[in-house]
Design a protein around this motif. Sequence first.
Motif, short mmCIF file in Angstrom:
data_model
loop_
_atom_site.label_atom_id
_atom_site.label_comp_id
_atom_site.label_asym_id
_atom_site.label_seq_id
_atom_site.Cartn_x
_atom_site.Cartn_y
_atom_site.Cartn_z
N ALA A 92 0.81 -1.22 0.00
CA ALA A 92 0.00 0.00 0.00
C ALA A 92 0.85 1.26 0.00
O ALA A 92 0.31 2.37 -0.13
N GLY A 93 2.16 1.10 0.13
CA GLY A 93 3.03 2.25 0.35
C GLY A 93 2.99 3.32 -0.72
O GLY A 93 3.11 4.51 -0.42
N GLY A 94 2.83 2.93 -1.97
CA GLY A 94 2.80 3.92 -3.04
C GLY A 94 1.55 4.77 -3.02
O GLY A 94 1.62 6.00 -3.09
N VAL A 95 0.40 4.13 -2.91
CA VAL A 95 -0.87 4.86 -2.86
C VAL A 95 -0.88 5.80 -1.66
O VAL A 95 -1.24 6.99 -1.78
N CYS A 96 -0.46 5.30 -0.50
CA CYS A 96 -0.51 6.11 0.73
C CYS A 96 0.50 7.26 0.68
O CYS A 96 0.21 8.37 1.14
N GLY A 97 1.69 7.00 0.15
CA GLY A 97 2.70 8.05 0.05
C GLY A 97 2.25 9.20 -0.83
O GLY A 97 2.46 10.38 -0.51
N ILE A 98 1.61 8.87 -1.94
CA ILE A 98 1.06 9.91 -2.82
C ILE A 98 -0.06 10.65 -2.11
O ILE A 98 -0.15 11.88 -2.17
#
Length: 447
Positions: A92-98
């Motif tokens: 989930a790190g990419g979605v959450c980071g954005i």
Amino acid sequence: MTTISNTVNTNSSPSKLRITDMFFTDIIGAPMHCTLMKITTNQGLVGLGEVRDAASRTYAAMLKSRIIGENPCNIDKIFRRLKQFGGQSRQAGGVCGIEIALWDLAGKAYGVPVYQLLGGKFRDRVRIYCDTDVRGKHSGSDMGRALKERMAMGFTFLKMDLGINQLFGEAGTICSPTGIVSPDLRDLPDRSDPHHRLLARNRSYDANNIAHPFTGIHLTEKGFDRLEQYVHDVRQVIGDDIPLAIDHFGHIGVDDCIKLCRRIEKYNLAWAEDMLPWQLTGQYQHLHNHTTVPLCTGEDIYLKENFQPLLASGALAVIHPDILSSGGIYENKKIGDMAQDYGVAMAMHMAESPVAAMAAVHSAAATENFLVCENHSVDVDWWDAITTGTPAKIVQNGYIDVPDKPGLGIDDFNDEVLKEHLHPAFPTLWAPTSEWDGEWSHDRLWS
């Protein structure tokens, strides 16, 4: 004479704001491998983000072409477009980071802190607990003294590890099948083989990613005795008045979890964290029905709907989302609000840079049933200097003050500090991502 035009922030025209690019820097030792992110715009505003600790920048970079040209203030719209590309835990790190970078941009565009965009705040400061490690073989008294030092720093909530890792090497404490506790590397090719490192990593992955019900690992009575004595000795040093949570039990099955919880119930624990895989709702119910130790999980759960079965089961006393896995700032607040409906408190996991920490602070400030947030970097002496525009000491006397500055409350990253801690596999500061500009797929989930 003061006019309205003198007091309005005209540095940004929010309705015309557009995303133009994305950049990454990877650092190590903060304490984890952290991927830091910048999202730039056509008006000079820069949003700061971060991929979940020990994840991959690819999870965010692959989404670049889906956000270029969009207005970052349309956070919910963009999140709904992207969320299908997130998965549980680090995936989930990419979605959450954005998502957190978008909130930073929206706050900067409108000149208000993120918590205000969420409906305001319930508190002016956020309580912090710090996970505490003592290296090497040590006793409960040693851990107690380390926790006592945290108390002297002003922390009012503590956490430590307790599990099979503390029993390794002590005969008669663990019963397990051969090859389960450690990977079998005997048949790997010679180290000169280019595939040796990858095969060793994957073998270790196979050994260490067996879910709790399938490991066959059990504690003996001697093992339970040792762990109970450890908690007793900790409480002897720190006293009974301060909350103490426990984590990292090891991949033991539900019956051993019950036995261990029964042994340590008398020590007034704040919670036992991640004793079982979060997906096993029935086993959490079974554990809850056989112990009075409050149960806690959630750092690997993505999206509100995936918290709902556990909350509905009544098994949890505390949920523990990570802002970079749960779905980001807004989804995290939704999760906390849902937990409140079930009478469950929300704590937060956080083992990343000040960017994730401040994102967690805004979400926590805006969520009524918030309890406490982790900081895993208390012993990293350069952690506070990763960002500019933040206090010289971000955590003060066991709390982080909720900032009133626009966005996350951070001016920028401190490039001089980042240069000193670049991950060796990613030696470029603010690496360009042009290779992802043309990424395309037919993303619709129905025909």
